[in-house]
Design a protein around this motif. Structure first.
Motif, PDB file in Angstrom:
ATOM      1  N   GLN A 180      28.658  31.197  -6.667  1.00 37.21           N
ATOM      2  CA  GLN A 180      28.356  32.054  -5.531  1.00 37.21           C
ATOM      3  C   GLN A 180      26.899  31.922  -5.124  1.00 37.21           C
ATOM      4  N   ARG A 181      26.643  32.277  -3.881  1.00 39.01           N
ATOM      5  CA  ARG A 181      25.263  32.334  -3.369  1.00 39.01           C
ATOM      6  C   ARG A 181      25.173  33.478  -2.367  1.00 39.01           C
ATOM      7  N   VAL A 182      24.072  34.185  -2.420  1.00 39.10           N
ATOM      8  CA  VAL A 182      23.807  35.219  -1.430  1.00 39.10           C
ATOM      9  C   VAL A 182      23.032  34.586  -0.280  1.00 39.10           C
ATOM     10  N   VAL A 183      23.567  34.727   0.936  1.00 39.67           N
ATOM     11  CA  VAL A 183      22.973  34.115   2.126  1.00 39.67           C
ATOM     12  C   VAL A 183      22.528  35.213   3.080  1.00 39.67           C
ATOM     13  N   HIS A 184      21.349  35.044   3.629  1.00 36.29           N
ATOM     14  CA  HIS A 184      20.853  35.997   4.628  1.00 36.29           C
ATOM     15  C   HIS A 184      21.413  35.607   5.990  1.00 36.29           C
ATOM     16  N   GLY A 185      22.278  36.449   6.543  1.00 34.37           N
ATOM     17  CA  GLY A 185      22.885  36.145   7.833  1.00 34.37           C
ATOM     18  C   GLY A 185      23.979  37.150   8.144  1.00 34.37           C
ATOM     19  N   SER A 186      24.739  36.866   9.197  1.00 36.88           N
ATOM     20  CA  SER A 186      25.861  37.707   9.597  1.00 36.88           C
ATOM     21  C   SER A 186      27.095  36.827   9.718  1.00 36.88           C
ATOM     22  N   LEU A 187      28.212  37.310   9.171  1.00 38.06           N
ATOM     23  CA  LEU A 187      29.466  36.554   9.207  1.00 38.06           C
ATOM     24  C   LEU A 187      30.457  37.309  10.085  1.00 38.06           C
ATOM     25  N   ILE A 202      37.893  31.915  13.603  1.00 43.14           N
ATOM     26  CA  ILE A 202      36.919  30.999  13.015  1.00 43.14           C
ATOM     27  C   ILE A 202      35.772  31.807  12.425  1.00 43.14           C
ATOM     28  N   GLY A 203      35.422  31.515  11.174  1.00 45.60           N
ATOM     29  CA  GLY A 203      34.322  32.218  10.527  1.00 45.60           C
ATOM     30  C   GLY A 203      32.984  31.645  10.935  1.00 45.60           C
ATOM     31  N   LEU A 204      32.245  32.361  11.774  1.00 47.94           N
ATOM     32  CA  LEU A 204      30.914  31.929  12.223  1.00 47.94           C
ATOM     33  C   LEU A 204      29.859  32.630  11.381  1.00 47.94           C
ATOM     34  N   LEU A 205      29.001  31.847  10.737  1.00 43.94           N
ATOM     35  CA  LEU A 205      27.885  32.390   9.969  1.00 43.94           C
ATOM     36  C   LEU A 205      26.631  32.285  10.817  1.00 43.94           C
ATOM     37  N   LEU A 206      26.134  33.425  11.294  1.00 42.89           N
ATOM     38  CA  LEU A 206      24.927  33.464  12.115  1.00 42.89           C
ATOM     39  C   LEU A 206      23.718  33.486  11.200  1.00 42.89           C
ATOM     40  N   MET A 207      22.860  32.476  11.334  1.00 43.10           N
ATOM     41  CA  MET A 207      21.665  32.389  10.507  1.00 43.10           C
ATOM     42  C   MET A 207      20.440  32.245  11.391  1.00 43.10           C
ATOM     43  N   GLY A 208      19.292  32.543  10.819  1.00 43.90           N
ATOM     44  CA  GLY A 208      18.045  32.449  11.566  1.00 43.90           C
ATOM     45  C   GLY A 208      16.980  33.314  10.921  1.00 43.90           C
ATOM     46  N   LYS A 209      15.781  33.244  11.447  1.00 46.47           N
ATOM     47  CA  LYS A 209      14.676  34.014  10.892  1.00 46.47           C
ATOM     48  C   LYS A 209      14.912  35.508  11.068  1.00 46.47           C
ATOM     49  N   PRO A 210      14.343  36.333  10.181  1.00 44.01           N
ATOM     50  CA  PRO A 210      14.487  37.787  10.335  1.00 44.01           C
ATOM     51  C   PRO A 210      13.978  38.245  11.692  1.00 44.01           C
ATOM     52  N   GLY A 211      14.746  39.145  12.331  1.00 46.17           N
ATOM     53  CA  GLY A 211      14.344  39.698  13.614  1.00 46.17           C
ATOM     54  C   GLY A 211      14.744  38.877  14.812  1.00 46.17           C
ATOM     55  N   ILE A 212      15.448  37.764  14.610  1.00 52.21           N
ATOM     56  CA  ILE A 212      15.798  36.907  15.746  1.00 52.21           C
ATOM     57  C   ILE A 212      16.981  37.452  16.532  1.00 52.21           C
ATOM     58  N   ILE A 218      34.086  30.624   5.655  1.00 50.74           N
ATOM     59  CA  ILE A 218      32.937  30.222   6.470  1.00 50.74           C
ATOM     60  C   ILE A 218      33.198  28.801   6.964  1.00 50.74           C
ATOM     61  N   GLU A 219      33.261  28.626   8.277  1.00 48.89           N
ATOM     62  CA  GLU A 219      33.629  27.326   8.828  1.00 48.89           C
ATOM     63  C   GLU A 219      32.530  26.685   9.673  1.00 48.89           C
ATOM     64  N   VAL A 220      31.728  27.494  10.364  1.00 47.78           N
ATOM     65  CA  VAL A 220      30.675  26.965  11.226  1.00 47.78           C
ATOM     66  C   VAL A 220      29.419  27.807  11.036  1.00 47.78           C
ATOM     67  N   VAL A 221      28.272  27.130  10.971  1.00 47.14           N
ATOM     68  CA  VAL A 221      26.981  27.812  10.917  1.00 47.14           C
ATOM     69  C   VAL A 221      26.354  27.768  12.300  1.00 47.14           C
ATOM     70  N   VAL A 222      25.968  28.934  12.809  1.00 48.45           N
ATOM     71  CA  VAL A 222      25.238  29.029  14.073  1.00 48.45           C
ATOM     72  C   VAL A 222      23.781  29.313  13.728  1.00 48.45           C
ATOM     73  N   ASP A 223      22.935  28.315  13.910  1.00 47.51           N
ATOM     74  CA  ASP A 223      21.513  28.405  13.540  1.00 47.51           C
ATOM     75  C   ASP A 223      20.726  28.876  14.753  1.00 47.51           C
ATOM     76  N   MET A 224      20.392  30.161  14.772  1.00 47.83           N
ATOM     77  CA  MET A 224      19.655  30.738  15.893  1.00 47.83           C
ATOM     78  C   MET A 224      18.159  30.463  15.709  1.00 47.83           C
ATOM     79  N   GLN A 225      17.552  29.822  16.707  1.00 50.54           N
ATOM     80  CA  GLN A 225      16.139  29.430  16.623  1.00 50.54           C
ATOM     81  C   GLN A 225      15.405  29.861  17.885  1.00 50.54           C
ATOM     82  N   LEU A 226      14.144  30.240  17.700  1.00 48.39           N
ATOM     83  CA  LEU A 226      13.298  30.501  18.855  1.00 48.39           C
ATOM     84  C   LEU A 226      13.077  29.193  19.614  1.00 48.39           C
ATOM     85  N   TRP A 227      13.093  29.270  20.936  1.00 45.76           N
ATOM     86  CA  TRP A 227      12.941  28.076  21.761  1.00 45.76           C
ATOM     87  C   TRP A 227      11.600  27.396  21.507  1.00 45.76           C
TER      88      TRP A 227
END
Length: 337
Positions: A148-155, A161-171, A240-249
């Motif tokens: 197991q691993r603890v991941v910072h994000g929202s599922l 489809i399981g989308l894992l939203l990831m990105g820096k805190p506050g994004i 978890i099937e797809v990672v959505v990597d949210m990034q500042l432009w």
């Protein structure tokens, strides 16, 4: 993105295993002797049927596993005389077994049950057939010992489809997840996602017992999604099937436009397809997440928009008429419905 380190249970107690079999799986499991099972460890998910060990061959006896005695083992013991039976069962008692489970309604003869008790080995019995019990127990132990691993994000479950939203805190991961829930999709976990690697490279995600389906929205505070939107707005676990990597432009960074090269993000050695989504004012990230999920479904059914467009472009260059339909959904419209 901040991923915590991996973790994996090294052992569980026999008492915990027995409780989970009864409560989580529904196995009718009775304890046959008064032995303290709260301190005896189970260290692996594999099980063992000790037929050869009863016959006297213990050179390769995997005694560290849970021992399951079915009809074969009990009939072998019953056909022996009292002395030979004690000797055969004594082959097992040389080792520190986690426990013994008797299946198919069988029970150890009183002298053998006493042998087990004297050696501090818990003995259980169930009416379930051996194969059914072993399948259920193996599934339970595989889940307990899975990495197991603890991941910072929202599922979020978006169109299945399981989308894992990831990105820096506050994004804005929680805000996007909340907007998806408001549009009819389902929240699995927010902020803390527990990723569990199962067999065949399947990565399951869930929340923690403490947080469950609470969300922290900056400026608003805690939101109870289950209480606010109802039971249909949540799931307790999802692949978890797809990672959505949210990034500042970043104007100096090149972002994928045709998506001909697929990015991946590794979690517990499972490579997940990743979509980098640059965040700019006015961009509707919620709709983009829905399109990401639907596009993943299209590709799962064999339709890749980038490949179709490329083929159309090549056909135009060759002066040919494109042979592919304008809408790929026509390929599998019935399946998708």
């Amino acid at each position: 993105m901040s991923d915590a380190s991996n973790f994996q249970k090294s052992s569980i107690t026999v008492a915990f295993m027995a409780d989970q079999l009864r409560e989580a799986v529904g196995v009718p499991l009775d304890k046959h002797n008064a032995v303290d099972d709260s301190a005896r460890p189970v260290t692996e998910s594999n099980l063992h049927r000790p037929g050869l060990a009863l016959a006297g061959y213990v050179e390769l006896f995997t005694h560290q596993r849970v021992q399951v005695l079915g009809n074969t083992e009990h009939r072998y013991l019953r056909h022996l005389g009292p002395d030979a039976r004690a000797e055969a069962f004594g082959h097992l008692m040389q080792f520190d077994l986690p426990c013994i489970i008797c299946t198919d309604g069988n029970a150890l003869p009183a002298p053998q049950l006493q042998q087990a008790t004297e050696h501090g080995i818990p003995v259980y019995g169930t009416a379930w057939p051996t194969v059914r019990l072993m399948e259920a127990l193996r599934t339970l132990l595989n889940d307990q010992f899975a990495p197991q691993r603890v991941v910072h994000g929202s599922l979020v479950d978006v169109y299945g489809i399981g989308l894992l939203l990831m990105g820096k805190p506050g994004i804005g991961k929680s805000e996007v997840a909340l907007d998806l829930v408001e549009r009819g999709h389902r929240l699995v976990a927010d902020d803390v996602v527990v990723a569990t690697r199962q067999e065949a490279g399947v990565l399951m995600g869930s929340g923690t017992d403490l947080v469950q389906h609470f969300m922290e929205v900056r400026g608003l505070g805690l939101v109870d999604v289950r209480a606010m939107f109802g039971i249909r707005a949540i799931r307790f676990q999802k692949r978890i099937e797809v990672v959505v990597d949210m990034q500042l432009w970043d104007e100096d960074k090149e972002y994928t436009r045709l998506h001909m090269v697929e990015d991946t993000h590794d979690i517990l050695d499972v490579a997940l397809p990743t979509v980098q989504v640059p965040i700019t004012p006015g961009k509707n990230i919620t709709v983009i997440c829905e399109v990401i999920a639907m596009n993943y479904l299209l590709r799962h059914y064999g339709y890749d928009a980038a490949e179709v467009f490329t083929e159309r472009l090549r056909a135009r260059i060759r002066g040919e008429s494109p042979s592919v339909p304008r809408r790929g959904i026509e390929y599998f419209e019935g399946d998708y419905e």
